[in-house]
Design a protein around this motif. Structure first.
Motif, PDB file in Angstrom:
ATOM      1  N   ALA A  25       0.838  -1.208   0.000  1.00  0.00           N
ATOM      2  CA  ALA A  25       0.000   0.000   0.000  1.00  0.00           C
ATOM      3  C   ALA A  25       0.871   1.256   0.000  1.00  0.00           C
ATOM      4  N   GLY A  26       1.948   1.244   0.777  1.00  0.00           N
ATOM      5  CA  GLY A  26       2.859   2.391   0.808  1.00  0.00           C
ATOM      6  C   GLY A  26       3.509   2.629  -0.544  1.00  0.00           C
ATOM      7  N   ALA A  27       3.944   1.557  -1.194  1.00  0.00           N
ATOM      8  CA  ALA A  27       4.550   1.688  -2.522  1.00  0.00           C
ATOM      9  C   ALA A  27       3.534   2.224  -3.527  1.00  0.00           C
ATOM     10  N   ARG A  28       2.294   1.745  -3.436  1.00  0.00           N
ATOM     11  CA  ARG A  28       1.233   2.225  -4.327  1.00  0.00           C
ATOM     12  C   ARG A  28       0.964   3.710  -4.097  1.00  0.00           C
ATOM     13  N   ASP A  29       0.917   4.127  -2.822  1.00  0.00           N
ATOM     14  CA  ASP A  29       0.686   5.536  -2.500  1.00  0.00           C
ATOM     15  C   ASP A  29       1.820   6.426  -3.011  1.00  0.00           C
ATOM     16  N   ARG A  30       3.070   5.958  -2.852  1.00  0.00           N
ATOM     17  CA  ARG A  30       4.214   6.747  -3.343  1.00  0.00           C
ATOM     18  C   ARG A  30       4.175   6.882  -4.859  1.00  0.00           C
ATOM     19  N   GLU A  31       3.803   5.814  -5.559  1.00  0.00           N
ATOM     20  CA  GLU A  31       3.721   5.858  -7.017  1.00  0.00           C
ATOM     21  C   GLU A  31       2.607   6.817  -7.456  1.00  0.00           C
TER      22      GLU A  31
END
Length: 103
Positions: free
Chosen positions: A46-52
């Motif tokens: 989820a964090g990686a998705r939010d950063r992207e």
């Protein structure tokens, strides 16, 4: 990362208890609690998705700013370089003077 290996020892467990920093995740140089050592895959994804998503929004915003500047320049407004001169120096690059509201 999912599938990472962790290790612990009785000495660390006796000193810090089972909730303390007693686990070593291979590839890392420090002891961690069990929860930190095993991680949370869903949170990491989820964090990686939010950063992207944030990166994509920032890129779209920058493209929009460039398009607006180009449209203004095409209509006879200041070029991007002219806007930069005005912003940095507070000086109108076309007429070579400072706007009246800047003293």
């Amino acid at each position: 990362m999912p599938g990472g290996s962790i290790a612990t020892g009785l000495k660390q467990s006796r000193e810090h208890g089972p909730a303390g920093p007693v686990f070593l995740r291979f590839g890392r140089g420090h002891m961690q609690s069990l929860q930190e050592a095993i991680g949370n895959c869903r949170r990491e994804v989820a964090g990686a998705r939010d950063r992207e998503a944030a990166r994509a929004r920032q890129e779209e915003y920058q493209a929009q700013v460039r398009r607006r500047a180009q449209e203004r320049a095409a209509k006879g407004g200041l070029t991007e370089e002219g806007q930069l001169v005005k912003a940095v120096l507070g000086q109108d690059p076309v007429h070579g003077r400072r706007p009246a509201h800047i003293s």
